[in-house]
Motif scaffolding. Structure first.
Motif, PDB file in Angstrom:
ATOM      1  N   ASP A 158      88.600  73.158  82.715  1.00  0.00           N
ATOM      2  CA  ASP A 158      88.672  74.435  82.012  1.00  0.00           C
ATOM      3  C   ASP A 158      87.552  74.504  80.967  1.00  0.00           C
ATOM      4  O   ASP A 158      86.935  75.534  80.757  1.00  0.00           O
ATOM      5  CB  ASP A 158      90.033  74.597  81.330  1.00  0.00           C
ATOM      6  CG  ASP A 158      91.129  74.904  82.346  1.00  0.00           C
ATOM      7  OD1 ASP A 158      90.785  75.439  83.420  1.00  0.00           O
ATOM      8  OD2 ASP A 158      92.293  74.604  82.079  1.00  0.00           O
ATOM      9  N   ASP A 159      87.312  73.375  80.304  1.00  0.00           N
ATOM     10  CA  ASP A 159      86.205  73.303  79.347  1.00  0.00           C
ATOM     11  C   ASP A 159      84.955  72.907  80.132  1.00  0.00           C
ATOM     12  O   ASP A 159      84.567  71.751  80.188  1.00  0.00           O
ATOM     13  CB  ASP A 159      86.510  72.259  78.268  1.00  0.00           C
ATOM     14  CG  ASP A 159      85.354  72.097  77.278  1.00  0.00           C
ATOM     15  OD1 ASP A 159      84.471  72.981  77.263  1.00  0.00           O
ATOM     16  OD2 ASP A 159      85.347  71.107  76.551  1.00  0.00           O
ATOM     17  N   GLN A 160      84.331  73.905  80.794  1.00  0.00           N
ATOM     18  CA  GLN A 160      83.209  73.579  81.654  1.00  0.00           C
ATOM     19  C   GLN A 160      82.056  72.953  80.893  1.00  0.00           C
ATOM     20  O   GLN A 160      81.291  72.156  81.434  1.00  0.00           O
ATOM     21  CB  GLN A 160      82.724  74.839  82.396  1.00  0.00           C
ATOM     22  CG  GLN A 160      83.701  75.293  83.477  1.00  0.00           C
ATOM     23  CD  GLN A 160      83.129  76.418  84.319  1.00  0.00           C
ATOM     24  OE1 GLN A 160      82.399  77.256  83.829  1.00  0.00           O
ATOM     25  NE2 GLN A 160      83.473  76.425  85.597  1.00  0.00           N
ATOM     26  N   ALA A 161      81.915  73.307  79.618  1.00  0.00           N
ATOM     27  CA  ALA A 161      80.777  72.804  78.856  1.00  0.00           C
ATOM     28  C   ALA A 161      80.890  71.302  78.590  1.00  0.00           C
ATOM     29  O   ALA A 161      79.889  70.608  78.517  1.00  0.00           O
ATOM     30  CB  ALA A 161      80.654  73.559  77.545  1.00  0.00           C
ATOM     31  N   ALA A 219      77.846  68.324  89.104  1.00  0.00           N
ATOM     32  CA  ALA A 219      76.390  68.220  89.188  1.00  0.00           C
ATOM     33  C   ALA A 219      75.766  69.549  89.597  1.00  0.00           C
ATOM     34  O   ALA A 219      74.737  69.966  89.037  1.00  0.00           O
ATOM     35  CB  ALA A 219      75.995  67.122  90.168  1.00  0.00           C
ATOM     36  N   GLU A 220      76.365  70.246  90.552  1.00  0.00           N
ATOM     37  CA  GLU A 220      75.848  71.544  90.974  1.00  0.00           C
ATOM     38  C   GLU A 220      75.922  72.551  89.829  1.00  0.00           C
ATOM     39  O   GLU A 220      74.982  73.322  89.586  1.00  0.00           O
ATOM     40  CB  GLU A 220      76.627  72.056  92.181  1.00  0.00           C
ATOM     41  CG  GLU A 220      76.361  71.300  93.467  1.00  0.00           C
ATOM     42  CD  GLU A 220      77.091  71.902  94.647  1.00  0.00           C
ATOM     43  OE1 GLU A 220      77.412  73.111  94.600  1.00  0.00           O
ATOM     44  OE2 GLU A 220      77.353  71.179  95.622  1.00  0.00           O
ATOM     45  N   TRP A 221      77.041  72.572  89.110  1.00  0.00           N
ATOM     46  CA  TRP A 221      77.239  73.540  88.036  1.00  0.00           C
ATOM     47  C   TRP A 221      76.261  73.281  86.888  1.00  0.00           C
ATOM     48  O   TRP A 221      75.634  74.210  86.370  1.00  0.00           O
ATOM     49  CB  TRP A 221      78.686  73.456  87.542  1.00  0.00           C
ATOM     50  CG  TRP A 221      79.047  74.515  86.543  1.00  0.00           C
ATOM     51  CD1 TRP A 221      79.491  75.775  86.797  1.00  0.00           C
ATOM     52  CD2 TRP A 221      78.973  74.391  85.116  1.00  0.00           C
ATOM     53  NE1 TRP A 221      79.719  76.452  85.617  1.00  0.00           N
ATOM     54  CE2 TRP A 221      79.406  75.631  84.571  1.00  0.00           C
ATOM     55  CE3 TRP A 221      78.605  73.370  84.246  1.00  0.00           C
ATOM     56  CZ2 TRP A 221      79.468  75.858  83.202  1.00  0.00           C
ATOM     57  CZ3 TRP A 221      78.657  73.599  82.877  1.00  0.00           C
ATOM     58  CH2 TRP A 221      79.094  74.835  82.368  1.00  0.00           C
ATOM     59  N   LYS A 225      73.130  75.722  85.708  1.00  0.00           N
ATOM     60  CA  LYS A 225      73.053  76.162  84.308  1.00  0.00           C
ATOM     61  C   LYS A 225      71.688  75.822  83.707  1.00  0.00           C
ATOM     62  O   LYS A 225      71.030  76.662  83.070  1.00  0.00           O
ATOM     63  CB  LYS A 225      74.162  75.495  83.499  1.00  0.00           C
ATOM     64  CG  LYS A 225      74.152  75.836  82.010  1.00  0.00           C
ATOM     65  CD  LYS A 225      75.242  75.063  81.281  1.00  0.00           C
ATOM     66  CE  LYS A 225      75.180  75.314  79.776  1.00  0.00           C
ATOM     67  NZ  LYS A 225      76.208  74.519  79.054  1.00  0.00           N
ATOM     68  N   ALA A 226      71.222  74.571  83.925  1.00  0.00           N
ATOM     69  CA  ALA A 226      69.923  74.155  83.405  1.00  0.00           C
ATOM     70  C   ALA A 226      68.790  74.949  84.055  1.00  0.00           C
ATOM     71  O   ALA A 226      67.807  75.313  83.396  1.00  0.00           O
ATOM     72  CB  ALA A 226      69.727  72.658  83.649  1.00  0.00           C
TER      73      ALA A 226
END
Length: 448
Positions: A158-161, A219-221, A225-226
């Motif tokens: 839920d806390d993707q960051a 890793a994909e997410w 994002k980067a």
């Protein structure tokens, strides 16, 4: 987050960790630790206790560190966490009773023969004790058997960051972010194949993926994002080498998932071959990097010393062992399984089959000339000379074929590589019309 999952019985749950040695991005753990549930405990059954081959030293270190991180986090939450080792009692019924749990939940995992036997035994034992055994799939890999259906979306915390300050220096998510920060500065697509430069240009995270300490979808997410942030800051460089490096890295992650989707059932110990004395000698020389041909020998020495070589070198040593040295494919695969830090049966054994010619037969096996590959991959001879200091006495230009120099410091090659290459091509040509069915291919390499 709306997480798809099967109906969950009430009561305290036991989360069973297998190839998912993490709490972040772990669907089974997220379901069990939901505040609306009745509590949970976490049980880690180590790979050897599930029938998997013995891990390398570095793989052990990575998994030990992950177990320590999990234990520390759960202790802060006052949640039970146990690790069962090869000689411990791995009865899940006993563990449930000891930890006060009334159901077991796990993430879907690839099943080798020995490990599947453990799973079936657990299912039967739990069923007889009337304890539900739930399997969910949060990595979106289409596996055969319980929990194999592909969910609507991959699971992430839920806390993707995942706050950076919460991550230790050796945490795989931090290592991933550190790599993504410098990825545009690397010539990723070109250098990932080049010995020496490969360790700088690539992420070196394959062992974390194989150990389950890092989710492929994490890793994909993180990469997406980067990538978005970099392109926003560099809009005029979207088609540059730097700009496309993120896409190429994501494609390698997706390729891994694709292999595991296609080959989700396999055996870790196919029937071993009966070797002639000559084959035994060649197998030993190939494994130790002493066949007299520097490039594949250097790759095997690097693998033995470090537990990792790049994908191009993996193709070379496998093709060389099977096609030119004429070693049984099963013996080559078994040796690599013992040496790879990042051994993943659903990837290693299909790659052996590709080099054996029993997979993707329409294109034939990968028959590589070891000297040509050396000149292509290591034209400066820096790589082979690093692993063979004795080549210092051989002039530049002779490093990949030191037998052409009047004073060759290496043993004479076990084979004439040119003749062996021609013979391998001829052997395939004689059988190129005799194709096996896909099921036969899988059975041949213990993948059915």
């Amino acid at each position: 987050m709306n997480i798809p999952h099967p109906p969950i019985p009430r009561g305290k749950m036991l989360v069973l960790l297998a190839e998912d040695l993490r709490l972040e991005d772990n669907l089974a753990f997220a379901i069990a630790s939901d505040t609306g549930r009745d509590g949970f405990a976490v049980l880690r059954v180590q790979p050897e206790a599930r029938g998997r081959p013995t891990r390398t030293r570095h793989r052990h270190e990575i998994e030990d560190a992950a177990e320590a991180r999990i234990g520390e986090e759960l202790r802060h939450s006052r949640m039970p966490f146990e690790v069962l080792r090869p000689h411990d009692d791995t009865s899940l019924v006993t563990a449930c009773r000891r930890l006060g749990c009334t159901s077991v939940i796990r993430n879907a995992a690839d099943g080798m023969a020995a490990e599947n036997a453990h799973r079936v035994g657990w299912e039967q034992e739990l069923h007889s004790a009337h304890i539900p055994f739930l399997t969910v799939n949060g990595e979106m890999i289409r596996r055969v058997g319980p929990g194999g259906a592909k969910p609507d979306q991959p699971f992430l915390s839920d806390d993707q960051a995942v706050a950076q300050e919460k991550l230790s220096d050796d945490h795989p998510i931090r290592l991933l972010r550190d790599f993504l920060r410098v990825l545009p500065e690397r010539n990723y697509l070109a250098d990932m194949w080049i010995p020496g430069r490969d360790r700088v240009s690539s992420s070196q995270l394959s062992t974390h993926f194989a150990a389950g300490t890092l989710s492929s979808h994490r890793a994909e997410w993180e990469t997406a994002k980067a990538e978005k942030l970099w392109h926003a800051a560099n809009p005029e460089r979207s088609r540059s080498t730097e700009g496309t490096s993120f896409r190429h890295f994501r494609s390698r992650i997706a390729m891994r998932t694709g292999f595991l989707t296609t080959f989700s059932r396999y055996k870790d110990k196919p029937s071993r071959a009966s070797l002639t004395p000559a084959q035994s000698e060649r197998l030993s020389a190939w494994r130790s990097g002493n066949t007299g041909i520097p490039m594949p020998d250097a790759a095997m020495r690097e693998l033995s010393a470090t537990g990792w070589i790049n994908f191009r070198l993996r193709q070379l040593v496998t093709s060389y062992g099977i096609q030119l040295l004429q070693l049984p494919a099963v013996e080559v695969g078994a040796a690599l399984a013992e040496l790879f830090d990042d051994y993943e049966p659903g990837i290693t054994w299909p790659q052996v089959a590709l080099n054996d010619g029993t997979l993707m037969q329409e294109r034939g096996p990968r028959i590589l000339n070891p000297v040509k590959q050396g000149n292509d991959l290591d034209p400066s001879e820096a790589y082979i000379r690093h692993w063979f200091p004795e080549l210092d006495s051989v002039p530049a230009g002779f490093g990949h074929e030191p037998w052409l120099w009047f004073d060759n410091p290496l043993p004479a090659p076990l084979i004439n590589h040119k003749a062996a290459f021609r013979d391998a091509r001829a052997r395939w040509g004689k059988r190129d019309q005799v194709f096996m069915s896909r099921d036969d291919v899988l059975r041949t390499h213990g993948l059915s």
